[in-house]
Design an enzyme around this catalytic site. Sequence first.
Site, PDB file in Angstrom:
ATOM      1  N   CYS A  22     -18.983  10.549  23.396  1.00 48.18           N
ATOM      2  CA  CYS A  22     -19.680  10.676  24.674  1.00 48.18           C
ATOM      3  C   CYS A  22     -20.845   9.687  24.720  1.00 48.18           C
ATOM      4  O   CYS A  22     -21.238   9.228  25.782  1.00 48.18           O
ATOM      5  CB  CYS A  22     -20.178  12.099  24.860  1.00 48.18           C
ATOM      6  SG  CYS A  22     -21.074  12.709  23.437  1.00 48.18           S
ATOM      7  N   GLU A  69     -22.116  19.680  29.033  1.00 50.34           N
ATOM      8  CA  GLU A  69     -22.300  18.442  28.248  1.00 50.34           C
ATOM      9  C   GLU A  69     -21.141  17.527  28.614  1.00 50.34           C
ATOM     10  O   GLU A  69     -20.054  17.649  28.061  1.00 50.34           O
ATOM     11  CB  GLU A  69     -22.285  18.758  26.749  1.00 50.34           C
ATOM     12  CG  GLU A  69     -23.397  19.674  26.287  1.00 50.34           C
ATOM     13  CD  GLU A  69     -24.722  18.944  26.070  1.00 50.34           C
ATOM     14  OE1 GLU A  69     -24.761  17.703  26.173  1.00 50.34           O
ATOM     15  OE2 GLU A  69     -25.714  19.632  25.798  1.00 50.34           O
TER      16      GLU A  69
HETATM   17  P1  NAD Z   1     -11.603  17.165  29.092  1.00 50.22           P
HETATM   18  O1  NAD Z   1     -12.531  17.320  30.219  1.00 50.22           O
HETATM   19  O2  NAD Z   1     -10.238  16.681  29.364  1.00 50.22           O
HETATM   20  O3  NAD Z   1     -11.444  18.564  28.302  1.00 50.22           O
HETATM   21  C1  NAD Z   1     -12.528  19.206  27.697  1.00 50.22           C
HETATM   22  C2  NAD Z   1     -12.201  20.667  27.490  1.00 50.22           C
HETATM   23  O4  NAD Z   1     -12.180  21.331  28.757  1.00 50.22           O
HETATM   24  C3  NAD Z   1     -10.834  20.932  26.870  1.00 50.22           C
HETATM   25  O5  NAD Z   1     -10.934  21.999  25.942  1.00 50.22           O
HETATM   26  C4  NAD Z   1     -10.001  21.343  28.070  1.00 50.22           C
HETATM   27  O6  NAD Z   1      -8.893  22.161  27.733  1.00 50.22           O
HETATM   28  C5  NAD Z   1     -11.026  22.128  28.857  1.00 50.22           C
HETATM   29  N1  NAD Z   1     -10.729  22.312  30.274  1.00 50.22           N
HETATM   30  C6  NAD Z   1     -10.237  21.416  31.143  1.00 50.22           C
HETATM   31  N2  NAD Z   1     -10.118  21.972  32.377  1.00 50.22           N
HETATM   32  C7  NAD Z   1     -10.557  23.239  32.262  1.00 50.22           C
HETATM   33  C8  NAD Z   1     -10.682  24.318  33.185  1.00 50.22           C
HETATM   34  N3  NAD Z   1     -10.337  24.206  34.459  1.00 50.22           N
HETATM   35  N4  NAD Z   1     -11.191  25.474  32.733  1.00 50.22           N
HETATM   36  C9  NAD Z   1     -11.584  25.613  31.455  1.00 50.22           C
HETATM   37  N5  NAD Z   1     -11.454  24.639  30.530  1.00 50.22           N
HETATM   38  C10 NAD Z   1     -10.957  23.455  30.939  1.00 50.22           C
HETATM   39  O7  NAD Z   1     -12.338  16.196  28.037  1.00 50.22           O
HETATM   40  P2  NAD Z   1     -11.753  15.502  26.749  1.00 50.22           P
HETATM   41  O8  NAD Z   1     -10.811  14.414  27.139  1.00 50.22           O
HETATM   42  O9  NAD Z   1     -11.309  16.520  25.761  1.00 50.22           O
HETATM   43  O10 NAD Z   1     -13.091  14.850  26.141  1.00 50.22           O
HETATM   44  C11 NAD Z   1     -13.619  13.625  26.564  1.00 50.22           C
HETATM   45  C12 NAD Z   1     -14.756  13.825  27.551  1.00 50.22           C
HETATM   46  O11 NAD Z   1     -15.740  14.699  27.007  1.00 50.22           O
HETATM   47  C13 NAD Z   1     -15.489  12.531  27.835  1.00 50.22           C
HETATM   48  O12 NAD Z   1     -15.810  12.477  29.194  1.00 50.22           O
HETATM   49  C14 NAD Z   1     -16.741  12.633  26.979  1.00 50.22           C
HETATM   50  O13 NAD Z   1     -17.821  11.842  27.419  1.00 50.22           O
HETATM   51  C15 NAD Z   1     -17.036  14.106  27.104  1.00 50.22           C
HETATM   52  N6  NAD Z   1     -17.878  14.574  26.004  1.00 50.22           N
HETATM   53  C16 NAD Z   1     -19.185  14.854  26.289  1.00 50.22           C
HETATM   54  C17 NAD Z   1     -20.035  15.250  25.265  1.00 50.22           C
HETATM   55  C18 NAD Z   1     -21.478  15.535  25.531  1.00 50.22           C
HETATM   56  O14 NAD Z   1     -22.112  16.152  24.678  1.00 50.22           O
HETATM   57  N7  NAD Z   1     -22.042  15.137  26.655  1.00 50.22           N
HETATM   58  C19 NAD Z   1     -19.542  15.388  23.957  1.00 50.22           C
HETATM   59  C20 NAD Z   1     -18.200  15.118  23.721  1.00 50.22           C
HETATM   60  C21 NAD Z   1     -17.373  14.698  24.763  1.00 50.22           C
END
Ligand code: NAD
Length: 513
Positions: free
Chosen positions: A303, A269
């Site tokens: 998002c 997502e």
């Molecule tokens: P992010 O990608 O920085 O982090 C998301 C999660 O992934 C965090 O828990 C982070 O620690 C983890 N993570 C990062 N690298 C990883 C790795 N290599 N291995 C495992 N885990 C890892 O995102 P963010 O800044 O927290 O959130 C914002 C983003 O999320 C935006 O792009 C937004 O659109 C998206 N988002 C999407 C949805 C959806 O349902 N499509 C919902 C909410 C947020």
Amino acid sequence: MSETTTSMNTDFLTRLGVQGTSLGACWGEWVETSEGRELVSVSPTDESEIGRVKMASKDDYGHVMTKAREAFETWRMVPAPQRGEVVRLLAHEFRRHKEDLGALIAWEMGKIRSEGEGEVQEIIDIADFAVGLSRQLYGLTMHSERPGHRMYEQWHPLGVVGVITAFNFPGAVWAWNAMIAAVCGDVILWKPSSKTPLTAVAIQNICNRVMKEAGCPGVFNLVIGAGREVGETLINDRRIPLVSATGSCHMGRRIGEIVAKRLGRSLLELGGNNAIIVTEDADLDMALSGIVFGAVGTAGQRCTSTRRIFLHRSIAASFTDRLKKAYASISIGNPLDDSVLMGPLVDEGAVKDYEDALETIRTQGGEILYGGKRVEGPGFFVEPTLVKADPDMPITKDETFAPILYIFEFDDVDEAIRMQNDVDQGLSSAIFTRDLLAAETFLSHRGSDCGIANVNIGTSGAEIGGAFGGEKDTGGGREAGSDSWKIYMRRQTCTINWTKEVQLAQGVEFDVS
Ligand code: NAD
């Protein structure tokens, strides 16, 4: 900007058990972490420290995983409707803590209180949905081509489901996965965002109480640690058959690749670049409120936030004026102040991304019509921003996680749909129109290419009853309602022969007597 204060009443932290220093690993009981590194949770509103969490190490991860696997052995044998009953008790606890948890989400993440409470309501709604679902995990029966044979499919629990969540929905996204997975018979291992660890601790505390009372600890498990360490351990762990990950497209590419390499299943997502089309005959009052909530709500950190609008040329100038007036009326400040409509961005890095994006917008020829600056003072506040843009500007093809709205013009609906679809992401989309042909074209197979397509509703604020997710670089995953539960289970096709001889399919003969 409304006044922010550090002397506010923070009793909700005590009631949720997140004051002081919390532990970062839990399987029903908190694990004393083997390493001492601490994560400091800072309120984006006034930059004050809210609390600390001891980060889980790889060893702690291993400990929690062992307990989770033990719990799975028991939990999968509990009949699904009884699992639903436990989830019903959880929903009850979340109802009791709605106000406190909503306030914590607002204080730690920065969304306004009503959105914080709305997020807890989503947790309750999906739990209620899961309770009903626990009696409806249906499989199909089909007619066998062989006489005296019965064929059907059934659904079994998968095992330990890894759930990785983003900061902007620090509770709801966990719940969309965890409540459904739990009634499916799975156990859940959650790695939340390091930007919102206390919300995760508070939720885990609620789960611990309910699950202890119900006699099934280890169904909901938590590891708080760096994405690069604990996150990477989780996605590489072959004991996790499904990794559900919510976050940026960048993160999704990494997780998709690693999980696919070990032939695991991933549910992604990811980021959106959501647009609203407004036709010349649209109800402009409705369009205005849908757009302003979509673009400014949660300070543009959903998002599904509205990032682009396509206005019919005949209404573009006057509608843009109305937007500017509406933007000028937005109260910015402490998200726990009920008169405030827009809180801060999550951290200093997010403010930098906003400022860098504005610099790029100027370089690429965009015209800033409103906002465009950081709000001075403590906290990570920025102005909601309107930009007159050209669809060819490269920056408009990317998601900037901030309240920046690009305004484009169009002459006919087909052109608007084409421009809307001309980005890599495919999460949410909307059209405001009273023209049946425009609405149906938008919803048709040559219309919006997004996972969510709305008519006369904005792009943000999805209900849990439908499947939620997006296409293209948004990752293709579906969560929450409809038949999304199927990804949390394994399908088994069973054929039973109730005759006295073995018959091969497709009429094959293979006589060994
Ligand atoms: P992010 O990608 O920085 O982090 C998301 C999660 O992934 C965090 O828990 C982070 O620690 C983890 N993570 C990062 N690298 C990883 C790795 N290599 N291995 C495992 N885990 C890892 O995102 P963010 O800044 O927290 O959130 C914002 C983003 O999320 C935006 O792009 C937004 O659109 C998206 N988002 C999407 C949805 C959806 O349902 N499509 C919902 C909410 C947020």
